[in-house]
Design a protein around this motif. Sequence first.
Motif, PDB file in Angstrom:
ATOM      1  N   GLY A 155       0.828  -1.195   0.000  1.00 53.12           N
ATOM      2  CA  GLY A 155       0.000   0.000   0.000  1.00 53.12           C
ATOM      3  C   GLY A 155       0.859   1.240   0.000  1.00 53.12           C
ATOM      4  O   GLY A 155       1.999   1.225  -0.463  1.00 53.12           O
ATOM      5  N   THR A 156       0.308   2.313   0.534  1.00 53.11           N
ATOM      6  CA  THR A 156       1.034   3.580   0.585  1.00 53.11           C
ATOM      7  C   THR A 156       1.600   3.801   1.974  1.00 53.11           C
ATOM      8  O   THR A 156       1.139   3.213   2.961  1.00 53.11           O
ATOM      9  CB  THR A 156       0.127   4.768   0.206  1.00 53.11           C
ATOM     10  OG1 THR A 156      -0.944   4.860   1.156  1.00 53.11           O
ATOM     11  CG2 THR A 156      -0.430   4.615  -1.197  1.00 53.11           C
ATOM     12  N   VAL A 157       2.605   4.667   2.037  1.00 56.61           N
ATOM     13  CA  VAL A 157       3.208   5.040   3.316  1.00 56.61           C
ATOM     14  C   VAL A 157       3.499   6.538   3.282  1.00 56.61           C
ATOM     15  O   VAL A 157       3.874   7.081   2.256  1.00 56.61           O
ATOM     16  CB  VAL A 157       4.495   4.222   3.620  1.00 56.61           C
ATOM     17  CG1 VAL A 157       5.531   4.391   2.536  1.00 56.61           C
ATOM     18  CG2 VAL A 157       5.086   4.585   4.973  1.00 56.61           C
ATOM     19  N   ASP A 158       3.261   7.182   4.403  1.00 60.90           N
ATOM     20  CA  ASP A 158       3.662   8.580   4.570  1.00 60.90           C
ATOM     21  C   ASP A 158       4.051   8.779   6.019  1.00 60.90           C
ATOM     22  O   ASP A 158       3.752   7.944   6.878  1.00 60.90           O
ATOM     23  CB  ASP A 158       2.555   9.558   4.141  1.00 60.90           C
ATOM     24  CG  ASP A 158       1.360   9.514   5.081  1.00 60.90           C
ATOM     25  OD1 ASP A 158       1.476  10.054   6.204  1.00 60.90           O
ATOM     26  OD2 ASP A 158       0.323   8.953   4.709  1.00 60.90           O
ATOM     27  N   GLY A 159       4.740   9.859   6.278  1.00 60.68           N
ATOM     28  CA  GLY A 159       5.140  10.127   7.653  1.00 60.68           C
ATOM     29  C   GLY A 159       6.144  11.242   7.733  1.00 60.68           C
ATOM     30  O   GLY A 159       6.333  12.012   6.788  1.00 60.68           O
ATOM     31  N   GLN A 160       6.806  11.300   8.868  1.00 65.48           N
ATOM     32  CA  GLN A 160       7.802  12.328   9.112  1.00 65.48           C
ATOM     33  C   GLN A 160       8.864  11.845  10.071  1.00 65.48           C
ATOM     34  O   GLN A 160       8.664  10.870  10.790  1.00 65.48           O
ATOM     35  CB  GLN A 160       7.195  13.618   9.622  1.00 65.48           C
ATOM     36  CG  GLN A 160       5.909  13.560  10.309  1.00 65.48           C
ATOM     37  CD  GLN A 160       5.342  14.939  10.562  1.00 65.48           C
ATOM     38  OE1 GLN A 160       6.057  15.894  10.833  1.00 65.48           O
ATOM     39  NE2 GLN A 160       4.061  15.044  10.511  1.00 65.48           N
ATOM     40  N   GLY A 161       9.975  12.548  10.039  1.00 61.42           N
ATOM     41  CA  GLY A 161      11.083  12.231  10.929  1.00 61.42           C
ATOM     42  C   GLY A 161      11.731  13.502  11.442  1.00 61.42           C
ATOM     43  O   GLY A 161      11.632  14.562  10.811  1.00 61.42           O
ATOM     44  N   ARG A 162      12.390  13.373  12.576  1.00 64.94           N
ATOM     45  CA  ARG A 162      13.132  14.486  13.170  1.00 64.94           C
ATOM     46  C   ARG A 162      14.493  13.975  13.604  1.00 64.94           C
ATOM     47  O   ARG A 162      14.603  12.907  14.201  1.00 64.94           O
ATOM     48  CB  ARG A 162      12.418  15.050  14.404  1.00 64.94           C
ATOM     49  CG  ARG A 162      11.018  15.548  14.181  1.00 64.94           C
ATOM     50  CD  ARG A 162      11.005  16.899  13.458  1.00 64.94           C
ATOM     51  NE  ARG A 162       9.652  17.401  13.319  1.00 64.94           N
ATOM     52  CZ  ARG A 162       8.810  17.057  12.356  1.00 64.94           C
ATOM     53  NH1 ARG A 162       9.174  16.176  11.453  1.00 64.94           N
ATOM     54  NH2 ARG A 162       7.613  17.581  12.283  1.00 64.94           N
ATOM     55  N   GLY A 163      15.517  14.767  13.309  1.00 64.30           N
ATOM     56  CA  GLY A 163      16.868  14.442  13.739  1.00 64.30           C
ATOM     57  C   GLY A 163      17.409  15.548  14.619  1.00 64.30           C
ATOM     58  O   GLY A 163      17.181  16.737  14.343  1.00 64.30           O
ATOM     59  N   PHE A 164      18.156  15.173  15.662  1.00 63.21           N
ATOM     60  CA  PHE A 164      18.657  16.151  16.621  1.00 63.21           C
ATOM     61  C   PHE A 164      20.157  15.961  16.828  1.00 63.21           C
ATOM     62  O   PHE A 164      20.613  14.854  17.125  1.00 63.21           O
ATOM     63  CB  PHE A 164      17.927  16.002  17.960  1.00 63.21           C
ATOM     64  CG  PHE A 164      16.443  16.258  17.848  1.00 63.21           C
ATOM     65  CD1 PHE A 164      15.941  17.543  17.970  1.00 63.21           C
ATOM     66  CD2 PHE A 164      15.568  15.218  17.591  1.00 63.21           C
ATOM     67  CE1 PHE A 164      14.582  17.780  17.847  1.00 63.21           C
ATOM     68  CE2 PHE A 164      14.206  15.446  17.466  1.00 63.21           C
ATOM     69  CZ  PHE A 164      13.710  16.728  17.597  1.00 63.21           C
ATOM     70  N   THR A 165      20.899  17.047  16.663  1.00 64.82           N
ATOM     71  CA  THR A 165      22.335  17.071  16.942  1.00 64.82           C
ATOM     72  C   THR A 165      22.610  18.257  17.860  1.00 64.82           C
ATOM     73  O   THR A 165      21.725  19.088  18.103  1.00 64.82           O
ATOM     74  CB  THR A 165      23.163  17.248  15.648  1.00 64.82           C
ATOM     75  OG1 THR A 165      22.892  18.543  15.101  1.00 64.82           O
ATOM     76  CG2 THR A 165      22.849  16.166  14.625  1.00 64.82           C
ATOM     77  N   LYS A 166      23.848  18.378  18.335  1.00 63.93           N
ATOM     78  CA  LYS A 166      24.215  19.531  19.167  1.00 63.93           C
ATOM     79  C   LYS A 166      24.114  20.833  18.384  1.00 63.93           C
ATOM     80  O   LYS A 166      23.896  21.896  18.950  1.00 63.93           O
ATOM     81  CB  LYS A 166      25.628  19.354  19.710  1.00 63.93           C
ATOM     82  CG  LYS A 166      25.733  18.259  20.737  1.00 63.93           C
ATOM     83  CD  LYS A 166      27.139  18.125  21.275  1.00 63.93           C
ATOM     84  CE  LYS A 166      27.178  16.993  22.281  1.00 63.93           C
ATOM     85  NZ  LYS A 166      28.500  16.781  22.839  1.00 63.93           N
ATOM     86  N   GLU A 167      24.258  20.743  17.049  1.00 63.52           N
ATOM     87  CA  GLU A 167      24.207  21.927  16.196  1.00 63.52           C
ATOM     88  C   GLU A 167      22.782  22.366  15.879  1.00 63.52           C
ATOM     89  O   GLU A 167      22.560  23.461  15.375  1.00 63.52           O
ATOM     90  CB  GLU A 167      24.956  21.682  14.881  1.00 63.52           C
ATOM     91  CG  GLU A 167      26.456  21.539  15.036  1.00 63.52           C
ATOM     92  CD  GLU A 167      26.869  20.171  15.575  1.00 63.52           C
ATOM     93  OE1 GLU A 167      26.174  19.163  15.283  1.00 63.52           O
ATOM     94  OE2 GLU A 167      27.863  20.107  16.303  1.00 63.52           O
ATOM     95  N   GLY A 168      21.804  21.508  16.116  1.00 63.95           N
ATOM     96  CA  GLY A 168      20.429  21.865  15.801  1.00 63.95           C
ATOM     97  C   GLY A 168      19.610  20.651  15.415  1.00 63.95           C
ATOM     98  O   GLY A 168      19.937  19.518  15.770  1.00 63.95           O
ATOM     99  N   SER A 169      18.568  20.897  14.656  1.00 64.64           N
ATOM    100  CA  SER A 169      17.665  19.802  14.285  1.00 64.64           C
ATOM    101  C   SER A 169      17.346  19.860  12.795  1.00 64.64           C
ATOM    102  O   SER A 169      17.559  20.862  12.134  1.00 64.64           O
ATOM    103  CB  SER A 169      16.375  19.871  15.102  1.00 64.64           C
ATOM    104  OG  SER A 169      15.673  21.066  14.802  1.00 64.64           O
TER     105      SER A 169
END
Length: 141
Positions: free
Chosen positions: A76-90
């Motif tokens: 089927g279909t897929v959708d979504g989101q992600g977030r990445g975090f480092t000391k320098e920001g996101s």
Amino acid sequence: MKYFIFGVLLCFTSLVLADGHGALGLEKRQPDAAMTVTSVVLGQEVTTVSAEGSMEGYGQVYVTYNLTYNAARTGGTVDGQGRGFTKEGSASGRFQGFWELQDGVVIMRNVVNINNGTMNLDVIKFNPLTRDLVVQAFILK
């Protein structure tokens, strides 16, 4: 008419030969990233899979995949989101694509739009038996 048919066959043959059986020739953005699935919420219409892990360039990453079903319930279909975090920001990204079940493994292929202006083609393999998830990110932009 004979030349038209020959031209069509020539075009079709070149497409078949150029297929490469999955080799798109795209460059990897980063090494493959192993992630751990932290949650699976099964639903009649949508199943949601959440995962986290360390990803080169994005730091500690949290991602959610929303999978809808085809008629056979094997893709089927897929959708979504992600977030990445480092000391320098996101960094954040949204994605859409398709998934399929192959030999007990969920394989997702997504186009990812990242807030820094880059785009990836992600190929994700999720093994529900082991809760392992591997992300391969290829450069689109």
